[in-house]
Scaffold this motif. Structure first.
Motif, PDB file in Angstrom:
ATOM      1  N   VAL A  20       0.865  -1.171   0.000  1.00 60.89           N
ATOM      2  CA  VAL A  20       0.000   0.000   0.000  1.00 60.89           C
ATOM      3  C   VAL A  20       0.907   1.228   0.000  1.00 60.89           C
ATOM      4  O   VAL A  20       1.725   1.392   0.914  1.00 60.89           O
ATOM      5  CB  VAL A  20      -0.923   0.031   1.235  1.00 60.89           C
ATOM      6  CG1 VAL A  20      -1.818   1.267   1.179  1.00 60.89           C
ATOM      7  CG2 VAL A  20      -1.769  -1.230   1.318  1.00 60.89           C
ATOM      8  N   SER A  22       1.516   5.470  -0.301  1.00 60.41           N
ATOM      9  CA  SER A  22       0.912   6.786  -0.103  1.00 60.41           C
ATOM     10  C   SER A  22       1.492   7.819  -1.050  1.00 60.41           C
ATOM     11  O   SER A  22       0.967   8.928  -1.172  1.00 60.41           O
ATOM     12  CB  SER A  22       1.114   7.261   1.342  1.00 60.41           C
ATOM     13  OG  SER A  22       2.496   7.339   1.650  1.00 60.41           O
ATOM     14  N   ILE A  44       0.782  -4.241  -5.981  1.00 58.12           N
ATOM     15  CA  ILE A  44       0.414  -2.898  -5.549  1.00 58.12           C
ATOM     16  C   ILE A  44      -1.104  -2.855  -5.454  1.00 58.12           C
ATOM     17  O   ILE A  44      -1.802  -3.018  -6.456  1.00 58.12           O
ATOM     18  CB  ILE A  44       0.946  -1.829  -6.519  1.00 58.12           C
ATOM     19  CG1 ILE A  44       2.477  -1.852  -6.543  1.00 58.12           C
ATOM     20  CG2 ILE A  44       0.439  -0.436  -6.113  1.00 58.12           C
ATOM     21  CD1 ILE A  44       3.096  -0.844  -7.502  1.00 58.12           C
ATOM     22  N   THR A  45      -1.603  -2.657  -4.257  1.00 53.36           N
ATOM     23  CA  THR A  45      -3.039  -2.740  -4.036  1.00 53.36           C
ATOM     24  C   THR A  45      -3.733  -1.423  -4.367  1.00 53.36           C
ATOM     25  O   THR A  45      -3.152  -0.348  -4.213  1.00 53.36           O
ATOM     26  CB  THR A  45      -3.340  -3.115  -2.577  1.00 53.36           C
ATOM     27  OG1 THR A  45      -2.932  -2.033  -1.732  1.00 53.36           O
ATOM     28  CG2 THR A  45      -2.604  -4.373  -2.171  1.00 53.36           C
ATOM     29  N   ARG A  47      -5.632   0.319  -2.760  1.00 50.29           N
ATOM     30  CA  ARG A  47      -6.136   0.819  -1.491  1.00 50.29           C
ATOM     31  C   ARG A  47      -5.755   2.283  -1.257  1.00 50.29           C
ATOM     32  O   ARG A  47      -5.978   2.808  -0.179  1.00 50.29           O
ATOM     33  CB  ARG A  47      -5.593  -0.034  -0.336  1.00 50.29           C
ATOM     34  CG  ARG A  47      -5.992  -1.492  -0.406  1.00 50.29           C
ATOM     35  CD  ARG A  47      -5.456  -2.256   0.786  1.00 50.29           C
ATOM     36  NE  ARG A  47      -5.542  -3.694   0.594  1.00 50.29           N
ATOM     37  CZ  ARG A  47      -5.065  -4.595   1.436  1.00 50.29           C
ATOM     38  NH1 ARG A  47      -4.459  -4.185   2.552  1.00 50.29           N
ATOM     39  NH2 ARG A  47      -5.168  -5.876   1.185  1.00 50.29           N
ATOM     40  N   SER A  48      -5.157   2.897  -2.254  1.00 45.20           N
ATOM     41  CA  SER A  48      -4.788   4.312  -2.126  1.00 45.20           C
ATOM     42  C   SER A  48      -5.025   5.015  -3.446  1.00 45.20           C
ATOM     43  O   SER A  48      -5.095   4.371  -4.506  1.00 45.20           O
ATOM     44  CB  SER A  48      -3.323   4.466  -1.697  1.00 45.20           C
ATOM     45  OG  SER A  48      -2.459   4.180  -2.779  1.00 45.20           O
ATOM     46  N   ALA A  51      -2.319   4.432  -6.338  1.00 46.50           N
ATOM     47  CA  ALA A  51      -1.978   3.077  -6.767  1.00 46.50           C
ATOM     48  C   ALA A  51      -1.768   2.974  -8.274  1.00 46.50           C
ATOM     49  O   ALA A  51      -0.782   2.380  -8.738  1.00 46.50           O
ATOM     50  CB  ALA A  51      -3.057   2.102  -6.315  1.00 46.50           C
ATOM     51  N   THR A  71      -6.351  -5.938  -4.733  1.00 48.85           N
ATOM     52  CA  THR A  71      -7.617  -5.346  -4.290  1.00 48.85           C
ATOM     53  C   THR A  71      -8.461  -4.902  -5.489  1.00 48.85           C
ATOM     54  O   THR A  71      -9.106  -3.846  -5.464  1.00 48.85           O
ATOM     55  CB  THR A  71      -7.387  -4.171  -3.305  1.00 48.85           C
ATOM     56  OG1 THR A  71      -6.301  -4.479  -2.426  1.00 48.85           O
ATOM     57  CG2 THR A  71      -8.624  -3.951  -2.442  1.00 48.85           C
ATOM     58  N   SER A 182       2.495  -8.266   3.893  1.00 46.28           N
ATOM     59  CA  SER A 182       2.799  -6.836   3.916  1.00 46.28           C
ATOM     60  C   SER A 182       4.024  -6.508   4.760  1.00 46.28           C
ATOM     61  O   SER A 182       4.472  -5.362   4.774  1.00 46.28           O
ATOM     62  CB  SER A 182       1.594  -6.056   4.441  1.00 46.28           C
ATOM     63  OG  SER A 182       1.236  -6.496   5.740  1.00 46.28           O
TER      64      SER A 182
END
Length: 212
Positions: A20, A22, A44-45, A47-48, A51, A71, A182
């Protein structure tokens, strides 16, 4: 490559970092650090918000990295990760609509399952490699052993609760192809740009996976 949804990219590592980010600028140096540690795959998920930019950056800079998008939960995610350069996709679950979207594009896909019924349904849809998620909550090593007897033709990538302490035990199971985690990319290491630490963690995981 076989039929797209029955296969996965031929990466060497049996450890898949689940990432994940940022800041998309972290992606390329992170990929270099993982490669230096012997890991040639990364998830690479989604979730941000960064991504897709991160996937695109790695795809352009390091084509030797087997780059997965994680994800992926909606059909609308599929063209976005393909456009960004992902070479395969993973999901915490599996829906008919998502499978149809994957089949239409030819992107290799590892669907998520948690119960024997979900495993059987995914197998009926043509999958023989699945993501057991969340692995520990689903029963962990005991569950994988139990699934192996009635469903010997299915292999798994357990993710969720995998750690350096249990990685070798997971990978020793005959129905485990690889394991995701992770711990290889700690948030503070990413924040500080401590790529040497990530390379060290990757090397340690590679050694564990090789039984050293």
């Amino acid at each position: 490559m076989q039929d797209q949804h029955l296969s996965h990219p031929a990466f060497q590592s049996r450890v898949v970092p689940v990432i994940v980010l940022s800041d998309a600028r972290q992606a390329v140096p992170l990929a270099h650090a993982l490669l230096d540690g012997g890991i040639d795959v990364m998830e690479i998920t989604l979730r941000s918000d960064v991504a897709l930019d991160a996937i695109e950056a790695v795809a352009r800079a390091l084509p030797q990295m087997h780059l997965g998008a994680g994800t992926v939960t909606r059909p609308s995610d599929v063209p976005r990760v393909i456009d960004a350069g992902a070479r395969f996709a993973l999901s915490p679950g599996c829906t008919d609509a998502l499978v149809d979207a994957m089949r239409a594009t030819g992107l290799p896909f590892i669907p998520g399952v948690m119960t024997p019924g979900e495993v059987m349904r995914a197998r009926d849809q043509g999958f023989t490699l699945m993501k057991l998620f969340p692995a520990q909550q689903a029963g962990g090593i005991g569950m994988l052993k139990a699934l192996g007897a009635p469903l010997p033709d299915v292999r798994f990538c357990p993710t969720g609760g995998v750690s350096p302490e249990n990685l070798r035990d997971f990978l020793a199971l005959p129905n485990v192809a690889m394991a995701g985690g992770s711990w290889l990319t700690p948030a503070d290491a990413l924040r500080d740009g401590d790529w040497a630490r990530i390379t060290r963690l990757a090397r340690e995981a590679t050694a564990l996976a090789q039984g050293q």
